[in-house]
Design a protein around this motif. Structure first.
Motif, PDB file in Angstrom:
ATOM      1  N   GLU A   1       2.245  -4.335  -1.744  1.00  0.00           N
ATOM      2  CA  GLU A   1       1.566  -5.204  -2.705  1.00  0.00           C
ATOM      3  C   GLU A   1       0.860  -4.349  -3.743  1.00  0.00           C
ATOM      4  O   GLU A   1       0.704  -3.140  -3.547  1.00  0.00           O
ATOM      5  CB  GLU A   1       0.607  -6.162  -1.993  1.00  0.00           C
ATOM      6  CG  GLU A   1      -0.314  -5.486  -1.031  1.00  0.00           C
ATOM      7  CD  GLU A   1      -0.975  -6.451  -0.040  1.00  0.00           C
ATOM      8  OE1 GLU A   1      -0.736  -7.676  -0.117  1.00  0.00           O
ATOM      9  OE2 GLU A   1      -1.730  -5.966   0.797  1.00  0.00           O
TER      10      GLU A   1
ATOM     11  N   GLY B   1      -1.716  -2.300  -5.928  1.00  0.00           N
ATOM     12  CA  GLY B   1      -2.950  -1.597  -5.594  1.00  0.00           C
ATOM     13  C   GLY B   1      -4.081  -2.027  -6.512  1.00  0.00           C
ATOM     14  O   GLY B   1      -4.004  -3.070  -7.171  1.00  0.00           O
ATOM     15  N   ASP B   2      -5.133  -1.201  -6.531  1.00  0.00           N
ATOM     16  CA  ASP B   2      -6.335  -1.544  -7.289  1.00  0.00           C
ATOM     17  C   ASP B   2      -6.068  -1.798  -8.770  1.00  0.00           C
ATOM     18  O   ASP B   2      -6.742  -2.595  -9.402  1.00  0.00           O
ATOM     19  CB  ASP B   2      -7.370  -0.412  -7.161  1.00  0.00           C
ATOM     20  CG  ASP B   2      -7.897  -0.335  -5.736  1.00  0.00           C
ATOM     21  OD1 ASP B   2      -7.748  -1.350  -5.024  1.00  0.00           O
ATOM     22  OD2 ASP B   2      -8.419   0.723  -5.333  1.00  0.00           O
ATOM     23  N   ASN B   3      -5.078  -1.089  -9.308  1.00  0.00           N
ATOM     24  CA  ASN B   3      -4.819  -1.263 -10.742  1.00  0.00           C
ATOM     25  C   ASN B   3      -3.930  -2.478 -11.033  1.00  0.00           C
ATOM     26  O   ASN B   3      -3.480  -2.669 -12.151  1.00  0.00           O
ATOM     27  CB  ASN B   3      -4.184   0.004 -11.326  1.00  0.00           C
ATOM     28  CG  ASN B   3      -2.791   0.236 -10.763  1.00  0.00           C
ATOM     29  OD1 ASN B   3      -2.392  -0.432  -9.790  1.00  0.00           O
ATOM     30  ND2 ASN B   3      -2.046   1.141 -11.359  1.00  0.00           N
ATOM     31  N   GLY B   4      -3.644  -3.268  -9.993  1.00  0.00           N
ATOM     32  CA  GLY B   4      -2.884  -4.492 -10.199  1.00  0.00           C
ATOM     33  C   GLY B   4      -1.382  -4.293 -10.331  1.00  0.00           C
ATOM     34  O   GLY B   4      -0.669  -5.228 -10.691  1.00  0.00           O
TER      35      GLY B   4
ATOM     36  N   LYS C   1       3.147   0.750  -7.523  1.00  0.00           N
ATOM     37  CA  LYS C   1       3.496   2.044  -8.115  1.00  0.00           C
ATOM     38  C   LYS C   1       4.827   2.560  -7.598  1.00  0.00           C
ATOM     39  O   LYS C   1       5.287   2.193  -6.516  1.00  0.00           O
ATOM     40  CB  LYS C   1       2.405   3.065  -7.786  1.00  0.00           C
ATOM     41  CG  LYS C   1       1.057   2.729  -8.373  1.00  0.00           C
ATOM     42  CD  LYS C   1       0.204   3.993  -8.450  1.00  0.00           C
ATOM     43  CE  LYS C   1      -1.277   3.656  -8.507  1.00  0.00           C
ATOM     44  NZ  LYS C   1      -1.902   3.499  -7.211  1.00  0.00           N
TER      45      LYS C   1
ATOM     46  N   GLN D   1       4.914   3.949  -4.032  1.00  0.00           N
ATOM     47  CA  GLN D   1       5.013   2.963  -2.953  1.00  0.00           C
ATOM     48  C   GLN D   1       6.474   2.587  -2.713  1.00  0.00           C
ATOM     49  O   GLN D   1       6.914   2.430  -1.587  1.00  0.00           O
ATOM     50  CB  GLN D   1       4.233   1.676  -3.312  1.00  0.00           C
ATOM     51  CG  GLN D   1       2.732   1.824  -3.342  1.00  0.00           C
ATOM     52  CD  GLN D   1       2.081   0.556  -3.901  1.00  0.00           C
ATOM     53  OE1 GLN D   1       1.960   0.376  -5.109  1.00  0.00           O
ATOM     54  NE2 GLN D   1       1.675  -0.350  -3.016  1.00  0.00           N
TER      55      GLN D   1
ATOM     56  N   THR E   1       4.805  -7.191 -10.496  1.00  0.00           N
ATOM     57  CA  THR E   1       3.847  -6.182 -10.967  1.00  0.00           C
ATOM     58  C   THR E   1       4.458  -4.786 -10.948  1.00  0.00           C
ATOM     59  O   THR E   1       3.777  -3.805 -11.238  1.00  0.00           O
ATOM     60  CB  THR E   1       2.557  -6.177 -10.118  1.00  0.00           C
ATOM     61  OG1 THR E   1       2.893  -5.809  -8.771  1.00  0.00           O
ATOM     62  CG2 THR E   1       1.889  -7.535 -10.114  1.00  0.00           C
TER      63      THR E   1
END
Ligand SMILES: [Zn+2]
Length: 304
Positions: A89, A91-94, A97, A100, A127
């Protein structure tokens, strides 16, 4: 959460049946897109698929395979610590990446450690920028054996056309609400209301008759009819719990009959409602095992 619980809480029975059948026949596609409105429905269905695939003691006959929901595999999948089920899913930056995706591709290349099939769930797949999507594309084109990728997205058009064309798409409707049969719901509600009104076993057993099909032949159609009443009942009980805990009204599956639900809160808010929900779940599982519809209905009304 097994398919039957997802259907009880969210609807999407047709999609759940389709997925259960694919899992039962070991024909889950190597890649799939779940598209539909944002919310937990698609993610829960993806987890249910992973559980039905890798459950150690699956339930359901023939094509109706479902997870038990409680074995070591089901529990670990729910806690996201099963080695063969990966949930990716943002990460913090929405954003998801590329690292991942590379990590998951590398792991998907190995045989499943302990499950039947590796299931990779990519939540909010939209995303991913084009870099991660292109990295994933190569794997989707030559999928490793024994792996399935489920891309969950409310914005499927943000996926590259090449990715979209690789993945059959399952479309989720805006809410499970339309799928709750009005008649089934009315019957389920009246049985709950009668159970709230009386402890008398005789009168309760009388109410159980309403749950059964009028033909009473006990065939497959009768089982399906009872199952649809029970699913409607589970959805009502879940909504009663939402009202009892003063949670957000937005999540009500039966918001259109809110006043009827509110009247059930005194009886079914709290412990009794939770026990009733569990009993409905057990009744649905018993039906899956071909238990007699009359015995299941009678047993259930006494548990409410
Ligand atoms: Zn299990």
């Amino acid at each position: 959460m097994p398919f039957r619980d997802v259907v009880a809480a969210r609807g999407h029975r047709r999609l759940a049946d389709l997925l259960a059948r694919s899992v039962a026949r070991d024909m889950l596609p190597p890649s799939l897109i779940f598209s539909g409105p944002a919310g937990p429905d698609m993610r829960e269905m993806a987890i249910a698929t992973a559980q039905a695939t890798n459950c150690l003691t699956p339930t359901g006959e023939g094509d109706r395979r479902d997870a038990c929901g409680s074995c070591a595999a089901c529990t670990r999948i729910a806690r996201r610590v099963h080695p063969d089920v990966m949930v990716i899913e943002p990460g913090d930056n929405g954003a998801i990446k590329i690292d991942q995706i590379r990590d998951v591709i590398e792991r998907a290349g190995f045989r499943p450690f302990e499950g039947r099939r590796r299931v990779v769930i990519i939540d909010e797949a939209d995303t991913m920028a084009s870099g991660p999507q292109n990295a994933l594309l190569k794997t989707l084109e030559e999928p490793p054996p024994s792996s399935s990728f489920i891309l969950v997205t409310a914005r499927p058009d943000m996926l590259l056309p090449t990715v979209q064309s690789r993945c059959p798409r399952l479309r989720f409707q805006s809410t499970g609400r339309e799928e709750i049969d009005e008649d089934a719901r009315e019957i389920a509600h009246s049985v709950l209301a009668q159970a709230a009104a009386t402890d008398d076993p005789g009168r309760r057993i009388d109410a159980a008759k309403d749950l059964l099909a009028k033909t009473g032949a006990g065939g497959r159609g009768d089982r399906e009819q009872l199952a649809s009443h029970l699913q409607a009942m589970a959805a009502l009980l879940r909504d009663v719990e939402v009202l009892a805990t003063c949670a957000d009204d937005e999540v009500l599956a039966n918001g259109d009959v809110r006043q009827d639900l509110q009247r059930l809160v005194t009886s079914f808010g709290g412990d009794r409602g939770v026990r009733a929900f569990a009993a409905v779940d057990q009744a649905l599982a018993a039906l899956d095992r071909n238990a007699s519809t009359k015995i299941v209905a009678d047993w259930l009304v006494l548990q409410l």
